[in-house]
Design a protein around this motif. Structure first.
Motif, PDB file in Angstrom:
ATOM      1  N   GLY A 188     -22.117  75.105  39.565  1.00 15.85           N
ATOM      2  CA  GLY A 188     -21.889  76.087  38.507  1.00 15.85           C
ATOM      3  C   GLY A 188     -20.891  75.588  37.470  1.00 15.85           C
ATOM      4  O   GLY A 188     -20.292  74.517  37.619  1.00 15.85           O
ATOM      5  N   PHE A 189     -20.729  76.377  36.446  1.00 17.22           N
ATOM      6  CA  PHE A 189     -19.877  75.972  35.327  1.00 17.22           C
ATOM      7  C   PHE A 189     -18.418  76.293  35.516  1.00 17.22           C
ATOM      8  O   PHE A 189     -18.052  77.182  36.275  1.00 17.22           O
ATOM      9  N   VAL A 190     -17.617  75.578  34.758  1.00 11.76           N
ATOM     10  CA  VAL A 190     -16.224  75.964  34.609  1.00 11.76           C
ATOM     11  C   VAL A 190     -16.153  76.726  33.298  1.00 11.76           C
ATOM     12  O   VAL A 190     -16.642  76.256  32.273  1.00 11.76           O
ATOM     13  N   GLN A 191     -15.591  77.917  33.366  1.00 13.18           N
ATOM     14  CA  GLN A 191     -15.459  78.701  32.148  1.00 13.18           C
ATOM     15  C   GLN A 191     -13.989  78.847  31.798  1.00 13.18           C
ATOM     16  O   GLN A 191     -13.131  78.807  32.669  1.00 13.18           O
ATOM     17  N   ILE A 192     -13.749  78.982  30.535  1.00 13.86           N
ATOM     18  CA  ILE A 192     -12.390  79.241  30.061  1.00 13.86           C
ATOM     19  C   ILE A 192     -12.457  80.613  29.418  1.00 13.86           C
ATOM     20  O   ILE A 192     -13.250  80.816  28.503  1.00 13.86           O
ATOM     21  N   ASP A 193     -11.647  81.530  29.922  1.00 12.91           N
ATOM     22  CA  ASP A 193     -11.665  82.902  29.410  1.00 12.91           C
ATOM     23  C   ASP A 193     -13.073  83.493  29.407  1.00 12.91           C
ATOM     24  O   ASP A 193     -13.496  84.130  28.445  1.00 12.91           O
ATOM     25  N   GLY A 194     -13.796  83.236  30.476  1.00  9.71           N
ATOM     26  CA  GLY A 194     -15.094  83.872  30.635  1.00  9.71           C
ATOM     27  C   GLY A 194     -16.230  83.278  29.830  1.00  9.71           C
ATOM     28  O   GLY A 194     -17.337  83.795  29.830  1.00  9.71           O
ATOM     29  N   TYR A 245      -7.680  71.146  44.751  1.00  6.59           N
ATOM     30  CA  TYR A 245      -7.607  72.290  45.656  1.00  6.59           C
ATOM     31  C   TYR A 245      -8.034  73.572  44.944  1.00  6.59           C
ATOM     32  O   TYR A 245      -8.821  74.359  45.467  1.00  6.59           O
ATOM     33  N   TYR A 246      -7.523  73.735  43.739  1.00  6.20           N
ATOM     34  CA  TYR A 246      -7.868  74.929  42.961  1.00  6.20           C
ATOM     35  C   TYR A 246      -9.367  74.956  42.639  1.00  6.20           C
ATOM     36  O   TYR A 246     -10.032  75.978  42.818  1.00  6.20           O
ATOM     37  N   HIS A 268     -16.720  78.586  45.634  1.00 10.92           N
ATOM     38  CA  HIS A 268     -17.963  77.937  46.065  1.00 10.92           C
ATOM     39  C   HIS A 268     -18.611  77.202  44.891  1.00 10.92           C
ATOM     40  O   HIS A 268     -18.658  77.713  43.781  1.00 10.92           O
ATOM     41  N   TYR A 269     -19.143  76.012  45.168  1.00 12.34           N
ATOM     42  CA  TYR A 269     -19.597  75.141  44.072  1.00 12.34           C
ATOM     43  C   TYR A 269     -20.706  75.728  43.213  1.00 12.34           C
ATOM     44  O   TYR A 269     -20.869  75.344  42.064  1.00 12.34           O
ATOM     45  N   ARG A 270     -21.487  76.664  43.755  1.00 12.62           N
ATOM     46  CA  ARG A 270     -22.588  77.204  42.952  1.00 12.62           C
ATOM     47  C   ARG A 270     -22.146  78.329  42.019  1.00 12.62           C
ATOM     48  O   ARG A 270     -22.852  78.677  41.083  1.00 12.62           O
ATOM     49  N   ASN A 271     -21.006  78.926  42.283  1.00  9.79           N
ATOM     50  CA  ASN A 271     -20.534  80.015  41.423  1.00  9.79           C
ATOM     51  C   ASN A 271     -19.875  79.479  40.170  1.00  9.79           C
ATOM     52  O   ASN A 271     -19.378  78.353  40.154  1.00  9.79           O
ATOM     53  N   ASP A 272     -19.850  80.315  39.165  1.00 13.48           N
ATOM     54  CA  ASP A 272     -19.090  79.941  37.980  1.00 13.48           C
ATOM     55  C   ASP A 272     -17.611  79.978  38.335  1.00 13.48           C
ATOM     56  O   ASP A 272     -17.188  80.750  39.185  1.00 13.48           O
ATOM     57  N   PHE A 273     -16.865  79.143  37.676  1.00 12.35           N
ATOM     58  CA  PHE A 273     -15.436  79.046  37.934  1.00 12.35           C
ATOM     59  C   PHE A 273     -14.698  79.413  36.662  1.00 12.35           C
ATOM     60  O   PHE A 273     -14.880  78.765  35.635  1.00 12.35           O
ATOM     61  N   ASN A 274     -13.892  80.443  36.732  1.00 10.20           N
ATOM     62  CA  ASN A 274     -13.134  80.832  35.542  1.00 10.20           C
ATOM     63  C   ASN A 274     -11.716  80.297  35.666  1.00 10.20           C
ATOM     64  O   ASN A 274     -10.908  80.796  36.437  1.00 10.20           O
ATOM     65  N   ASP A 316      -4.168  81.768  38.322  1.00 15.06           N
ATOM     66  CA  ASP A 316      -4.839  81.458  39.584  1.00 15.06           C
ATOM     67  C   ASP A 316      -4.449  80.078  40.087  1.00 15.06           C
ATOM     68  O   ASP A 316      -4.362  79.829  41.288  1.00 15.06           O
ATOM     69  N   LEU A 317      -4.203  79.187  39.146  1.00 17.02           N
ATOM     70  CA  LEU A 317      -3.777  77.841  39.522  1.00 17.02           C
ATOM     71  C   LEU A 317      -2.408  77.907  40.205  1.00 17.02           C
ATOM     72  O   LEU A 317      -2.163  77.237  41.205  1.00 17.02           O
ATOM     73  N   GLN A 318      -1.528  78.743  39.678  1.00 16.61           N
ATOM     74  CA  GLN A 318      -0.202  78.901  40.287  1.00 16.61           C
ATOM     75  C   GLN A 318      -0.317  79.497  41.682  1.00 16.61           C
ATOM     76  O   GLN A 318       0.415  79.112  42.602  1.00 16.61           O
ATOM     77  N   SER A 319      -1.232  80.427  41.838  1.00 16.16           N
ATOM     78  CA  SER A 319      -1.374  81.032  43.156  1.00 16.16           C
ATOM     79  C   SER A 319      -1.994  80.027  44.134  1.00 16.16           C
ATOM     80  O   SER A 319      -1.686  80.018  45.323  1.00 16.16           O
ATOM     81  N   ALA A 320      -2.848  79.154  43.613  1.00 20.15           N
ATOM     82  CA  ALA A 320      -3.399  78.070  44.447  1.00 20.15           C
ATOM     83  C   ALA A 320      -2.288  77.117  44.874  1.00 20.15           C
ATOM     84  O   ALA A 320      -2.265  76.621  45.995  1.00 20.15           O
TER      85      ALA A 320
END
Length: 467
Positions: free
Chosen positions: A263-269, A296-297, A302-308, A313-317
RNA sequence: GGCGCCAUAGCCAAGUGGCUAAGGCAGGAGCCUGCAAAGCUCUGAUCCCCGGUUCGAAUCCGGGUGGCGCCUCCA
C-alpha cells in the motif's frame, strides 16, 4: 510451518507453494533512478525485505532480484540540465538509494539488474514479439505491443480492456491499434540516448525491462518464470499487466505464480507524489530520525494498508521501540543464548500469515513485558538472560529491529564532551544522595533535564538517556 | 465514465463467522523509589449508519455516508 500470502491478482490469501521445493524466487520492481528515494520507496523495500526474511526463517533458499530503471524520459530530462553522463547520474542515485536502504536495514538484493545492462535480453524479447505478431512497428519506428492479441490481457489487474466506457486519459496516438497498446521500444529521436538493436536505434519502454530481466536471470518452470512478483500498488496497472502480457506472449508462460502489492504512504491523508509536491525524501527523514526507528514505524502497519505518515505517530513508535532497547540495555554485555521456542514460533507464525508485522510487534511487546517481569523476580538468572537476548536476536533476524548497541541507542546525538559532563554530574549527584542532600541531588537532576537528559536510578547505578 | 481499496477505543493499529474484540501511545489508580524516572500490576471500545443472511457477524450480502487510490510517470 508454511507461508500464507495475499495474492493481489487472485485477491485472496493462499498458501505459498514454491515452483521448486525449498526455494523461492522473488522479483521486486525497484526505483527509477532520477531522484532520491522517498518514504514510498522505503515502504516497498521494507515490505519485501520482510518477505525475504520470513521465507529464510522458514528455511527456504531465497533469491531476490530488484531492478534499477536507469533509462527513461525523466532521467533524460534530468540529464539535460545536469551536464553529467547517463552513467554518472544514474549511478549516483543508485548509490543514494542503496545508502538509504541500508540505513533502514533493508538487505541487499541478490540480483540488482539495470535496464541498460539488459539491452540484449530486451532486444531479444521485442524481436520475438514482433516476429510472432504480438507487436507492431509504427511509422516513427516505435514498437508497440498489441494488447488485443493477448486473450488474457486484463487478467492481472482486472481492468476492462478498451471498453468505450472506460475513458482513458492516455493521449491518443493515431497509429496505435488499441488505446491500451504500449511501447516496447521507443525509436531514437534527435539528441536522445540510444541503443543499437535489430529493431533500430532506440531505447526500451518501461514495461519490457522487467519482463526481459526476469527472463534473463530466472529459469523458472514451464509454467512460471518466478515465484513472487512484488511492487507498489500503483504498479498493478498498467505496469504489471503489461509485463505479464509480454512474458505470456513471448515465452508462453506466466511471469509469476504469485503477486504481492504494498500500500501507499500518504502524507496528511493524500498519496505522496511528485506531482502533489508532498514528497518526503528518506534522506531528510534520516537526518532527524534513526533509520531503524523509521523502519520500525513503517512496518508497524500491515504492508497492504495505506500508511499515513505523521510525526506524532513516529514519536509514539519511538517510545515503543525504546522499550525493546531498555530491555536489551538491562542485559548489557551478557551472552546471547537460544531464543524461547514458543516465542520464536509465535513470531514466525505471525509473519508467515501474510507478513502480519503488526501482530508480530504485539508479540514482541508481550515478550518484553514478560521478560521485564521475570527479570524483576530473578535478576540473577543467567539462563533467563541468555534466552531473552536470544529472543531479541530473533526479532532482529525476522524484523530487522533491535540490532544496535543498547547504550548507544539512548545516547544518539550526544557528543563525547557532553557524555563526560553527564557522567560527572551523575557522580556529584550520587555523592549528594549518599549525604542525603536531596536538594542538591534534585537540582543536578533538573540540570540534566535541562540538557535533555533523563536519569534513572537502577540497582547497579544511575543510568541516563537522551530524551 | 470504468475498476478498486478502506472505515475498529482520545490517537496509532491487529483481528475477516463463534471463548471475556491483540498490542502500543496518551490518560487514571497502585507497587517500587528519599522524590522521580524506568519497570511491573489494574483500568477503556460491541467495531461509521441502515437493512438482510445465520443458532451466532466487527467479520458474509445489499443499500447509504465518509475517506483514499488506479485508469498518465509513480513504490
Amino acid at each position: 510451518m508454511n507461508l500464507f500470502l495475499f495474492d493481489s491478482v487472485k485477491k485472496e490469501k493462499i498458501e505459498f507453494i514454491p515452483i521448486n521445493e525449498g526455494e523461492a524466487t522473488i522479483y521486486v520492481c525497484g526505483p527509477t533512478v532520477y531522484d532520491d528515494a522517498h518514504l514510498g520507496h522505503a515502504r516497498s523495500a521494507l515490505s519485501f525485505d520482510m518477505l525475504k526474511r520470513t521465507l529464510k526463517a522458514l528455511g527456504l533458499k531465497v533469491t531476490l532480484a530488484k531492478n534499477f530503471t536507469d533509462i527513461d524520459d525523466k532521467i533524460i530530462n534530468k540529464l539535460q540540465s545536469s551536464g553529467k553522463t547517463l552513467e554518472e547520474l544514474t549511478q549516483y542515485y543508485i548509490n543514494r538509494y542503496l545508502e538509504d536502504m541500508e540505513a533502514l536495514g533493508v538487505e541487499r538484493a541478490d540480483i540488482e539488474p539495470k535496464a541498460t545492462e539488459s539491452i540484449e535480453a530486451i532486444e531479444s524479447m521485442v524481436e520475438k514479439l514482433l516476429q510472432s505478431g504480438y507487436a507492431y512497428k509504427i511509422d516513427n519506428g516505435d514498437i508497440y505491443f498489441d494488447t488485443s492479441k493477448d486473450s488474457k490481457y486484463g487478467s492481472i489487474s482486472h481492468m476492462v480492456t478498451d471498453d468505450e466506457q472506460n475513458v482513458s486519459r492516455v493521449e491518443p496516438n493515431e497509429q496505435k491499434r488499441n488505446p491500451k497498446d504500449f511501447a516496447l521500444w521507443k525509436a531514437c529521436k534527435e539528441e536522445d540516448i540510444c541503443f543499437d538493436s535489430k529493431a533500430g536505434k532506440g531505447r526500451p519502454g518501461w514495461h519490457i525491462e522487467c519482463s526481459a530481466m526476469i527472463a534473463k536471470h530466472f529459469k523458472g518452470s514451464k509454467d512460471y518464470c518466478i515465484d513472487i512478483h512484488c511492487g507498489g500498488a500503483d504498479l498493478l496497472f498498467p505496469h504489471h499487466e503489461n509485463e505479464a502480457a509480454q512474458t505470456r506472449c513471448a515465452l508462453n508462460k506466466e511471469i509469476a505464480k504469485y503477486w504481492m502489492h504494498n500500500g501507499f504512504v500518504q502524507i496528511d491523508g493524500e498519496k505522496m507524489s511528485k506531482s502533489l509536491g508532498n514528497s518526503f525524501f528518506l534522506k531528510d527523514a534520516l537526518k532527524v530520525y534513526d533509520g531503524e526507528l523509521l523502519r520500525y514505524y513503517l512496518i508497524s502497519v500491515h504492508y497492504r494498508n495505506d500508511f499515513n505518515f505523521n510525526e506524532e505517530d513516529l514519536q509514539s513508535a519511538k517510545k515503543r521501540l525504546d522499550k525493546l532497547y531498555r530491555l536489551k540495555k538491562r542485559l548489557y554485555g551478557g551472552k546471547t543464548g537460544a531464543a524461547n521456542k514458543e516465542f520464536k514460533e509465535a513470531l514466525l507464525k505471525a509473519m508467515a500469515d501474510d507478513l502480519n508485522s503488526s501482530k508480530a510487534m504485539a508479540i514482541v511487546d508481550e515478550m518484553i513485558t514478560s521478560a521485564n517481569e521475570k527479570l524483576d523476580k530473578e535478576p540473577k538468572n543467567k539462563a533467563l538472560k541468555q534466552e531473552i537476548l536470544g529472543n531479541i536476536a530473533f526479532v532482529n533476524e525476522l524484523l530487522g529491529i533491535g540490532k544496535k548497541d543498547a547504550i548507544e541507542w539512548f545516547q544518539q546525538g550526544v557528543s563525547e564532551e557532553e557524555k563526560t559532563k553527564i557522567e560527572e554530574l551523575i557522580v556529584k549527584r550520587s555523592e549528594a544522595k549518599k549525604l542525603k542532600d536531596f536538594a542538591t541531588a534534585d537540582a543536578i537532576r533538573d540540570e540534566l533535564k535541562q540538557m535533555g537528559i533523563a536519569i534513572m536510578d537502577m540497582p547497579d547505578g544511575t543510568k541516563w538517556e537522551k530524551l
